[in-house]
Design a protein around this motif. Structure first.
Motif, PDB file in Angstrom:
ATOM      1  N   LEU A   9       0.822  -1.207   0.000  1.00 24.35           N
ATOM      2  CA  LEU A   9       0.000   0.000   0.000  1.00 24.35           C
ATOM      3  C   LEU A   9       0.856   1.258   0.000  1.00 24.35           C
ATOM      4  O   LEU A   9       1.781   1.384   0.803  1.00 24.35           O
ATOM      5  CB  LEU A   9      -0.913   0.027   1.225  1.00 24.35           C
ATOM      6  N   PRO A  10       0.560   2.212  -0.876  1.00 23.10           N
ATOM      7  CA  PRO A  10       1.278   3.479  -0.834  1.00 23.10           C
ATOM      8  C   PRO A  10       0.831   4.302   0.355  1.00 23.10           C
ATOM      9  O   PRO A  10      -0.338   4.263   0.755  1.00 23.10           O
ATOM     10  CB  PRO A  10       0.865   4.154  -2.143  1.00 23.10           C
ATOM     11  N   VAL A  11       1.740   5.022   0.955  1.00 25.01           N
ATOM     12  CA  VAL A  11       1.384   5.934   2.042  1.00 25.01           C
ATOM     13  C   VAL A  11       2.334   7.114   1.975  1.00 25.01           C
ATOM     14  O   VAL A  11       3.540   6.955   1.789  1.00 25.01           O
ATOM     15  CB  VAL A  11       1.461   5.242   3.423  1.00 25.01           C
ATOM     16  N   GLY A  12       1.799   8.313   2.066  1.00 29.66           N
ATOM     17  CA  GLY A  12       2.617   9.505   1.961  1.00 29.66           C
ATOM     18  C   GLY A  12       3.512   9.714   3.163  1.00 29.66           C
ATOM     19  O   GLY A  12       3.285   9.155   4.237  1.00 29.66           O
ATOM     20  N   ALA A  13       4.510  10.541   2.980  1.00 38.11           N
ATOM     21  CA  ALA A  13       5.360  10.918   4.103  1.00 38.11           C
ATOM     22  C   ALA A  13       4.652  11.950   4.973  1.00 38.11           C
ATOM     23  O   ALA A  13       4.743  11.924   6.196  1.00 38.11           O
ATOM     24  CB  ALA A  13       6.685  11.469   3.594  1.00 38.11           C
ATOM     25  N   ARG A  14       3.924  12.857   4.314  1.00 32.02           N
ATOM     26  CA  ARG A  14       3.175  13.906   5.019  1.00 32.02           C
ATOM     27  C   ARG A  14       1.716  13.811   4.593  1.00 32.02           C
ATOM     28  O   ARG A  14       1.371  14.156   3.466  1.00 32.02           O
ATOM     29  CB  ARG A  14       3.751  15.285   4.714  1.00 32.02           C
ATOM     30  N   VAL A  15       0.880  13.345   5.504  1.00 30.95           N
ATOM     31  CA  VAL A  15      -0.528  13.095   5.214  1.00 30.95           C
ATOM     32  C   VAL A  15      -1.390  14.103   5.965  1.00 30.95           C
ATOM     33  O   VAL A  15      -1.187  14.323   7.160  1.00 30.95           O
ATOM     34  CB  VAL A  15      -0.924  11.661   5.624  1.00 30.95           C
ATOM     35  N   VAL A  16      -2.337  14.699   5.261  1.00 30.70           N
ATOM     36  CA  VAL A  16      -3.308  15.594   5.883  1.00 30.70           C
ATOM     37  C   VAL A  16      -4.700  15.022   5.637  1.00 30.70           C
ATOM     38  O   VAL A  16      -5.053  14.677   4.507  1.00 30.70           O
ATOM     39  CB  VAL A  16      -3.215  17.023   5.320  1.00 30.70           C
ATOM     40  N   VAL A  17      -5.478  14.902   6.706  1.00 33.71           N
ATOM     41  CA  VAL A  17      -6.845  14.383   6.622  1.00 33.71           C
ATOM     42  C   VAL A  17      -7.805  15.517   6.941  1.00 33.71           C
ATOM     43  O   VAL A  17      -7.674  16.172   7.984  1.00 33.71           O
ATOM     44  CB  VAL A  17      -7.065  13.223   7.614  1.00 33.71           C
ATOM     45  N   VAL A  18      -8.752  15.758   6.060  1.00 37.22           N
ATOM     46  CA  VAL A  18      -9.745  16.810   6.275  1.00 37.22           C
ATOM     47  C   VAL A  18     -11.030  16.158   6.752  1.00 37.22           C
ATOM     48  O   VAL A  18     -11.659  15.384   6.030  1.00 37.22           O
ATOM     49  CB  VAL A  18     -10.004  17.616   4.991  1.00 37.22           C
ATOM     50  N   GLY A  19     -11.435  16.454   7.985  1.00 33.91           N
ATOM     51  CA  GLY A  19     -12.639  15.874   8.550  1.00 33.91           C
ATOM     52  C   GLY A  19     -12.482  15.659  10.046  1.00 33.91           C
ATOM     53  O   GLY A  19     -11.392  15.803  10.594  1.00 33.91           O
ATOM     54  N   GLY A  20     -13.586  15.271  10.702  1.00 33.93           N
ATOM     55  CA  GLY A  20     -13.527  15.096  12.149  1.00 33.93           C
ATOM     56  C   GLY A  20     -14.297  13.908  12.676  1.00 33.93           C
ATOM     57  O   GLY A  20     -14.487  13.782  13.881  1.00 33.93           O
ATOM     58  N   GLY A  21     -14.711  13.013  11.781  1.00 32.52           N
ATOM     59  CA  GLY A  21     -15.470  11.854  12.210  1.00 32.52           C
ATOM     60  C   GLY A  21     -14.616  10.612  12.347  1.00 32.52           C
ATOM     61  O   GLY A  21     -13.385  10.661  12.304  1.00 32.52           O
ATOM     62  N   MET A  22     -15.295   9.463  12.504  1.00 25.00           N
ATOM     63  CA  MET A  22     -14.579   8.210  12.687  1.00 25.00           C
ATOM     64  C   MET A  22     -13.737   7.849  11.477  1.00 25.00           C
ATOM     65  O   MET A  22     -12.634   7.305  11.609  1.00 25.00           O
ATOM     66  CB  MET A  22     -15.585   7.087  12.974  1.00 25.00           C
ATOM     67  N   THR A  23     -14.240   8.131  10.282  1.00 27.34           N
ATOM     68  CA  THR A  23     -13.474   7.820   9.071  1.00 27.34           C
ATOM     69  C   THR A  23     -12.177   8.609   9.045  1.00 27.34           C
ATOM     70  O   THR A  23     -11.115   8.080   8.672  1.00 27.34           O
ATOM     71  CB  THR A  23     -14.309   8.115   7.815  1.00 27.34           C
ATOM     72  N   ALA A  24     -12.235   9.875   9.431  1.00 25.83           N
ATOM     73  CA  ALA A  24     -11.030  10.706   9.462  1.00 25.83           C
ATOM     74  C   ALA A  24      -9.991  10.135  10.420  1.00 25.83           C
ATOM     75  O   ALA A  24      -8.804  10.039  10.089  1.00 25.83           O
ATOM     76  CB  ALA A  24     -11.391  12.141   9.866  1.00 25.83           C
ATOM     77  N   ILE A  25     -10.437   9.736  11.604  1.00 27.52           N
ATOM     78  CA  ILE A  25      -9.508   9.168  12.582  1.00 27.52           C
ATOM     79  C   ILE A  25      -8.966   7.830  12.098  1.00 27.52           C
ATOM     80  O   ILE A  25      -7.770   7.540  12.215  1.00 27.52           O
ATOM     81  CB  ILE A  25     -10.205   9.011  13.950  1.00 27.52           C
ATOM     82  N   GLY A  34     -17.099  14.338  15.316  1.00 23.58           N
ATOM     83  CA  GLY A  34     -17.907  13.138  15.328  1.00 23.58           C
ATOM     84  C   GLY A  34     -17.194  11.958  15.965  1.00 23.58           C
ATOM     85  O   GLY A  34     -17.831  11.067  16.522  1.00 23.58           O
ATOM     86  N   ALA A  35     -15.866  11.943  15.881  1.00 23.41           N
ATOM     87  CA  ALA A  35     -15.090  10.870  16.504  1.00 23.41           C
ATOM     88  C   ALA A  35     -15.142  11.017  18.016  1.00 23.41           C
ATOM     89  O   ALA A  35     -15.080  12.128  18.547  1.00 23.41           O
ATOM     90  CB  ALA A  35     -13.652  10.918  16.022  1.00 23.41           C
TER      91      ALA A  35
END
Length: 454
Positions: free
Chosen positions: A272-288, A314-315
């Protein structure tokens, strides 16, 4: 590999590190631990924990059954109300439901571990008996179509089968389970538990599953209404909200739900690819979930940015603490403003700080920028109303979801709905199971009493 992500640092960790990072986050209780924990229960009359459970499980009874060395009886008590009790014990936010209402939480700040006790009992039954305690009634000759093989659809199908109705589930995915299979963090349900539970549910008989069949694409609501005696809609939410920014089609900008689904189906996490610097926009369970899993896949920096304050997320507080323990940074009161590129590739994302003015979110004009080679969108999913077209009558919506009454009836005769696609107020696995069970009982009544279906 997700189509919207560049191949960034796959294989960053060693095989042992991947294995350790995705172990079961809540190790199960053994027999002795379960009995000791069960002994902490006060077995309250009119127990507040039961009222806090969306499926109304008789919690004091199932805990007493564990204490008296009857875990299989305990599991029957649980599963009679929540046939997906094993998964709900793993993913349900008990800290904000039954355990928050526990009298010991009020008195000592340390509730009875209801979720782990529920898991103990259901695991014993599934592993030791290997079959469910419920039998299918003689066939009624009635046929019910269920759209979606997620928690709501499976719960509805099982209860309908118990009553002797023949059920056909139509699901767009190659596997049944819905979000339990595709949408939750891998460390919450390892060892293919979601599919084991699906097999357990379907073992009652009388339920056929047709995979790769999406409503609105492969089958229409009008066709289902014409071919079946009743229809239950439990297809979840197929649409994903957009950020509304230029450049959302850039490599490196992806939907969190799609990435989690890829992760859940990956045979080898190192691919699986994964970035070195990841930003997640959101505040629910999916974001966490996507933030924590990115960190556990080897991302060096992961930041969750939510447009409102912490109290609005939401998380749950527990999930937020888990993320921060894993090294995820959570920032509040900011909304995305611009995606920044270098040489045609995603390089950063700019945010505008926000504040609440009488319940209305407004921008302050102040901005900050976070370096990012990956941005995950986790700002909610939406119903795709076009999937319900094709009927002479239009199904009513409420706030972008299917309008239902207390029995989960829609405005179309013979059609019920539940789970995330329905406007029932709670986007929780356990609430979806409750919807499915409630709808199934209403459908059974309608099919048993023809005048009720009118």
């Amino acid at each position: 590999m997700p189509s919207h992500l560049p191949d960034i640092a796959s294989g960053r960790l060693s095989p042992d590190e991947y294995a350790a990072n995705f172990l079961d986050i809540h190790p199960p209780l053994d027999h002795h631990q379960a009995v000791v924990e069960a002994d902490r229960c006060y077995f309250c009359y009119d127990a507040p924990c039961v009222k806090a459970c969306p499926t109304s499980i008789d919690i004091p009874l199932f805990i007493r059954q564990i204490l008296t060395d009857n875990p299989e009886g305990s599991a029957e008590t649980i599963l009679s109300q929540n046939i997906l009790g094993g998964m709900c014990a793993r993913v349900c936010p008990t800290e904000t439901l039954c355990e928050e209402a526990c009298v010991r939480e009020e008195a000592e700040g340390k509730p009875v571990k209801i979720g782990l006790l529920q898991r103990y009992a259901t695991d014993v039954l599934m592993e030791e008996r290997g079959e469910q305690p419920f039998a299918r009634a003689p066939s009624t000759g009635k046929r019910v179509a269920v759209v979606g093989a997620g928690p709501a659809g499976l719960a509805a199908a099982h209860r309908l089968a118990m009553h002797g109705h023949d059920v056909v589930i139509y699901d767009a995915r190659p596997k049944a389970g819905g979000l339990n299979e595709y949408g939750i963090a891998a460390y919450k349900a390892p060892d293919d538990f979601a599919q084991k539970e699906v097999d357990f549910v379907l073992s009652i008989g009388g339920i056929a599953v047709e995979h790769g069949k999406a409503i609105g694409r492969d089958v229409s609501l009008a066709e289902l209404r014409g071919s079946f005696d009743a229809v239950f809609l439990g297809m979840g939410l197929a649409g994903v909200n957009a950020l509304g920014l230029d450049g959302e089609d850039l490599a490196g900008v992806a939907d969190a739900v799609d990435y989690i689904a890829e992760l859940r189906q990956a045979a080898d996490l190192s691919t699986l690819p994964v970035g070195a610097r990841v930003v997640v926009v959101g505040g629910g369970m999916t974001a966490i979930d996507v933030a924590v899993q990115s960190k556990r896949l080897g991302a060096r920096e992961v930041t969750v940015v939510y447009r409102r304050g912490q109290e609005k997320m939401g998380a749950s507080e527990y999930e937020q603490d888990l993320a921060q323990t894993d090294g995820v940074v959570i920032r509040h009161n900011a909304r995305p403003k611009r995606l920044l590129t270098e040489a045609g590739r995603l390089a950063a994302i700019e945010f505008e700080e926000t504040r609440d003015e009488g319940g209305r979110l407004v921008g302050t004009g102040a901005t900050f920028t976070l370096a990012a080679d990956t941005v995950f969108k986790a700002i909610g999913q939406t119903l795709v109303p076009a999937a319900l077209n094709g009927s002479a009558e239009t199904i009513a919506l409420d706030g972008g979801k299917i309008r239902v009454d207390e029995e989960r009836r829609t405005t179309l005769p013979g059609v019920w709905a539940g789970g995330d696609c329905a406007a029932t107020g709670e986007d929780l696995t356990v609430a979806a199971v409750a919807d499915g069970r409630i709808a199934a009982e209403s459908i059974h009544l309608a099919l048993s009493t023809p005048s009720v279906a009118a």
